[in-house]
Each structure stands twice: as structure tokens, then as C-alpha cells.
Design an enzyme around this catalytic site. Structure first.
Site, mmCIF file in Angstrom:
data_model
loop_
_atom_site.group_PDB
_atom_site.id
_atom_site.type_symbol
_atom_site.label_atom_id
_atom_site.label_comp_id
_atom_site.label_asym_id
_atom_site.label_seq_id
_atom_site.Cartn_x
_atom_site.Cartn_y
_atom_site.Cartn_z
ATOM 1 N N GLY A 134 -5.604 8.126 5.471
ATOM 2 C CA GLY A 134 -4.364 7.911 4.926
ATOM 3 C C GLY A 134 -3.618 9.353 4.315
ATOM 4 O O GLY A 134 -2.592 9.632 4.770
ATOM 5 N N HIS A 135 -4.434 9.955 3.333
ATOM 6 C CA HIS A 135 -4.046 11.325 3.053
ATOM 7 C C HIS A 135 -3.953 12.108 4.215
ATOM 8 O O HIS A 135 -3.060 12.966 4.363
ATOM 9 C CB HIS A 135 -4.976 11.862 2.232
ATOM 10 N N ASP A 157 2.438 3.513 -0.978
ATOM 11 C CA ASP A 157 2.912 3.567 -2.441
ATOM 12 C C ASP A 157 4.216 3.575 -2.360
ATOM 13 O O ASP A 157 5.117 4.566 -2.667
ATOM 14 C CB ASP A 157 2.608 4.780 -3.246
ATOM 15 N N GLN A 187 6.678 4.389 -5.377
ATOM 16 C CA GLN A 187 6.530 5.733 -5.591
ATOM 17 C C GLN A 187 7.441 6.476 -4.828
ATOM 18 O O GLN A 187 8.017 7.261 -5.209
ATOM 19 C CB GLN A 187 4.948 6.195 -5.382
ATOM 20 N N SER A 214 -8.176 5.211 -1.801
ATOM 21 C CA SER A 214 -9.408 5.964 -2.908
ATOM 22 C C SER A 214 -10.112 4.842 -3.536
ATOM 23 O O SER A 214 -11.261 4.791 -3.633
ATOM 24 C CB SER A 214 -9.110 6.959 -3.582
ATOM 25 N N ARG A 215 -9.230 3.892 -4.050
ATOM 26 C CA ARG A 215 -9.873 2.737 -5.110
ATOM 27 C C ARG A 215 -10.771 1.730 -4.005
ATOM 28 O O ARG A 215 -11.358 0.982 -4.668
ATOM 29 C CB ARG A 215 -8.809 2.119 -5.707
HETATM 30 P P1 AMP Z 1 -3.228 9.380 -3.840
HETATM 31 O O1 AMP Z 1 -4.134 10.264 -3.829
HETATM 32 O O2 AMP Z 1 -3.709 7.768 -3.797
HETATM 33 O O3 AMP Z 1 -2.222 9.605 -5.123
HETATM 34 O O4 AMP Z 1 -2.363 9.192 -2.840
HETATM 35 C C1 AMP Z 1 -1.790 10.536 -2.063
HETATM 36 C C2 AMP Z 1 -0.567 10.208 -1.183
HETATM 37 O O5 AMP Z 1 -1.261 9.830 -0.085
HETATM 38 C C3 AMP Z 1 0.361 9.253 -1.969
HETATM 39 O O6 AMP Z 1 1.799 9.869 -1.039
HETATM 40 C C4 AMP Z 1 -0.093 7.933 -1.074
HETATM 41 O O7 AMP Z 1 1.001 7.260 -0.762
HETATM 42 C C5 AMP Z 1 -0.607 8.308 0.308
HETATM 43 N N1 AMP Z 1 -1.549 7.371 0.855
HETATM 44 C C6 AMP Z 1 -2.709 6.654 0.236
HETATM 45 N N2 AMP Z 1 -3.046 5.863 0.873
HETATM 46 C C7 AMP Z 1 -2.629 5.820 1.879
HETATM 47 C C8 AMP Z 1 -2.552 5.273 3.227
HETATM 48 N N3 AMP Z 1 -3.508 3.991 3.312
HETATM 49 N N4 AMP Z 1 -1.637 5.587 4.142
HETATM 50 C C9 AMP Z 1 -0.770 6.391 3.960
HETATM 51 N N5 AMP Z 1 -0.479 7.181 2.908
HETATM 52 C C10 AMP Z 1 -1.364 6.974 1.919
#
Ligand code: AMP
Length: 286
Positions: free
Chosen positions: A36-37, A150, A153, A186-187
Site C-alpha cells: 500500500g505504501h 485512510d 484522513q 501495518s497493523r
Molecule cells: P501509515 O503508515 O499507516 O500512516 O500510512 C501511510 C500512508 O499509506 C497513508 O496515506 C495511508 O493511507 C497509505 N496506506 C496505508 N495502507 C494502504 C493501503 N492498503 N492502500 C493504499 N494506501 C495505503
């Protein structure tokens, strides 16, 4: 790839690149990177001349009873992944760089921060907006990349950018899922195989909502009831919310017209997962 932990060093690197005429993309993350990231990283690398990824587990967006201490971290692995993708700079500041002694200024999108996830996480979006604005001020990106995963967000950050006249384009990339449909997070690392199986009820309930809407159902209550039934049949699921809201202001919708965000947050034991589906009618898309 260059790695920076100090704000002045990061800032001077980006200024040098901008002086050379390069466009700069920022991908803010909390690390423990997954596909995703990486989809956001790839989006930035495709569109921008110079990509900065940040890895910072932001204490300000965690409540005292949440998982700040346990949040998964692996900087070496993250750094290797980012380098392989072709990221130009990694910004990995320490807490003292982002929140030095005496820090006391926060950003709040007051009309949206207490809806959906904000109800059970009242200070969360204040923490997110504050850190994202700080990152925008340090890196001065031309565009920043966020995930639809998110959804609230992304909507709140767009609003902050509009309200505060920030000169940055917000790009929102689609949700990346595993082969069974679970939205990557990540969770997910906290989930046992059994809980992972139960967590598939999130994407299954959203798929059902999509099918209902596409077959003409427009009453939010009926869709929510059906979704709650699917999720509620899993023994470890504790629903935080299942909502159908307006995509602009996040207010609950009774009837779906040409757009809606269908969003869910569910605890599986101690692990809180979110997922969503954005509906747009064909007429609205045109
Ligand atoms: P985080 O590390 O959880 O704060 O996520 C960082 C960025 O990655 C945020 O903009 C999230 O929306 C995005 N993100 C997290 N998981 C996914 C996913 N499965 N698909 C697309 N973007 C993601």
C-alpha cells in the site's frame, strides 16, 4: 538514496533540488512498509522529479491507551525497500526533531475531526494534521501522496490544504488489498491467522454494500444493517462504526444520491482495522 534525521539537513537538500528546477513529491508514512505504501511511492516517482518518503511514528496521533509503543517498526527493512523503489530521500526524524521541548502548536480541522474515527479517537486527526503540516513546511513538496485506505484522513488533509491556502497538490491513491481482499495495513501484523480470516468480513461487507448500491438500493440504514450483520457474525468482531456519509463533509446520509463514503472501523480483539468504499454514480463521474 540519502537519509536525513535532522530538519535543517532535510530542508537544505530539498531546497537544492528545487533550485535545480526539480518538482518534489512527499509520501508521509509511519513505516513498516507494505505494498500500500509502495503504491504511493510509485505514484510519486512516476509523477515527480524527486521523491521524499518520510517514516515517523507520530506520537501526537496516538491516545495514551493506544498502540504507540507496540506499533511495528523496522527501519532497516523500510530503508532497503525505499532504496529499491528508487526514492531519492528518506526523512526519518526522531521525536525530538519533530516535537522539541516546549512544543505547543496544533492544527485542527474542527468540523470533521470528531466524525467517524474521530469519535473513538478524539485527538487523532489533530495529531495527523499537525505532523502533516510540519512535514509540508519542512519539505515544501509540490505534491503529497496519501492512500484512500485512510479516507477520512485524505478528506481532512484536503480541507486543511484548502482552508490554510497551502501550495501543495494532494494525490489520493486507491486501496491496495491482499489476494483475499484484506486492505493492507501495518497493523495486520498484529493479527493471528484466525483473526485475519475474521477480518475479511470488512471487505466482504463493503463488497455487499457496493452490490446493493449498484442494484439500486439507496437507503443507508438498510445497507448499514446488512453490513453489520456480516461483520457481527465474526466471533471476535467488535464494531466501532459502520457509516454511510457525504464525501465532502462526512455527515451521515439517509439516502444515497450521487456520492457516498461507506466506512467501517472494527476491533478484532485489541486490533482496530478500518476500510471503506467510495461510491460515485456514473453521472457524477462524468
Ligand atoms: P501509515 O503508515 O499507516 O500512516 O500510512 C501511510 C500512508 O499509506 C497513508 O496515506 C495511508 O493511507 C497509505 N496506506 C496505508 N495502507 C494502504 C493501503 N492498503 N492502500 C493504499 N494506501 C495505503
Amino acid at each position: 538514496m540519502k537519509t536525513f534525521s535532522a530538519v535543517p539537513d532535510m530542508r537544505s537538500e530539498v531546497r537544492t533540488q528545487k533550485a535545480r528546477g526539480k518538482t518534489v513529491g512527499l509520501v508521509p508514512t509511519m513505516g513498516y512498509l507494505h505494498e500500500g505504501h509502495l503504491s504511493l511511492i510509485r505514484g510519486s516517482i512516476r509523477q515527480m522529479d524527486y521523491t521524499v518518503a518520510s517514516v515517523f511514528v507520530n506520537p501526537a496521533q496516538f491516545a495514551p491507551n493506544e498502540d504507540l509503543q507496540q506499533y511495528p517498526r523496522d527501519m532497516k527493512r523500510d530503508s532497503d525497500l525505499l532504496e529499491k523503489e528508487g526514492v531519492n530521500s528518506l526523512f526519518a526524524p526522531g521525536d525530538d526533531q519533530m516535537y522539541p521541548q516546549g512544543f505547543g502548536t496544533y492544527v485542527e480541522v474542527v468540523d470533521m475531526q470528531h466524525k467517524l474515527c474521530g469519535r473513538s479517537r478524539p485527538a487523532h486527526f489533530r495529531g495527523v494534521c499537525t505532523v502533516v503540516l510540519k512535514l509540508f513546511n519542512i519539505i515544501e513538496p509540490d505534491a503529497a501522496f496519501f492512500g484512500q485506505k485512510d479516507a477520512q484522513q485524505a478528506i481532512i488533509i484536503r480541507k486543511m490544504v484548502r482552508d490554510l491556502n497551502l501550495d501543495v497538490k494532494i494525490e489520493v491513491m486507491p486501496i491496495v488489498r491482499d489476494e483475499q481482499g484484506l486492505a493492507l495495513s501495518s497493523r495486520n501484523a498484529y493479527l493471528s491467522p484466525e483473526l485475519k480470516k475474521q477480518a475479511l468480513s470488512l471487505s466482504a461487507s463493503l463488497k455487499e454494500a457496493q452490490n446493493m448500491i449498484e442494484s439500486g438500493e439507496r437507503t443507508a440504514e438498510k445497507i448499514i444493517r446488512r453490513m453489520k450483520k456480516i461483520i457481527g457474525s465474526e466471533p471476535s468482531a467488535r464494531i466501532d462504526y459502520v457509516e454511510v456519509v457525504d464525501t465532502d463533509n462526512l455527515d451521515p446520509l439517509k439516502k444515497i444520491d450521487d456520492q457516498a463514503l461507506i466506512a467501517v472501523a472494527v476491533f478484532f480483539e485489541k486490533v482496530r482495522l478500518i476500510d471503506n468504499f467510495m461510491f460515485e454514480s456514473k453521472e457524477k463521474k462524468q
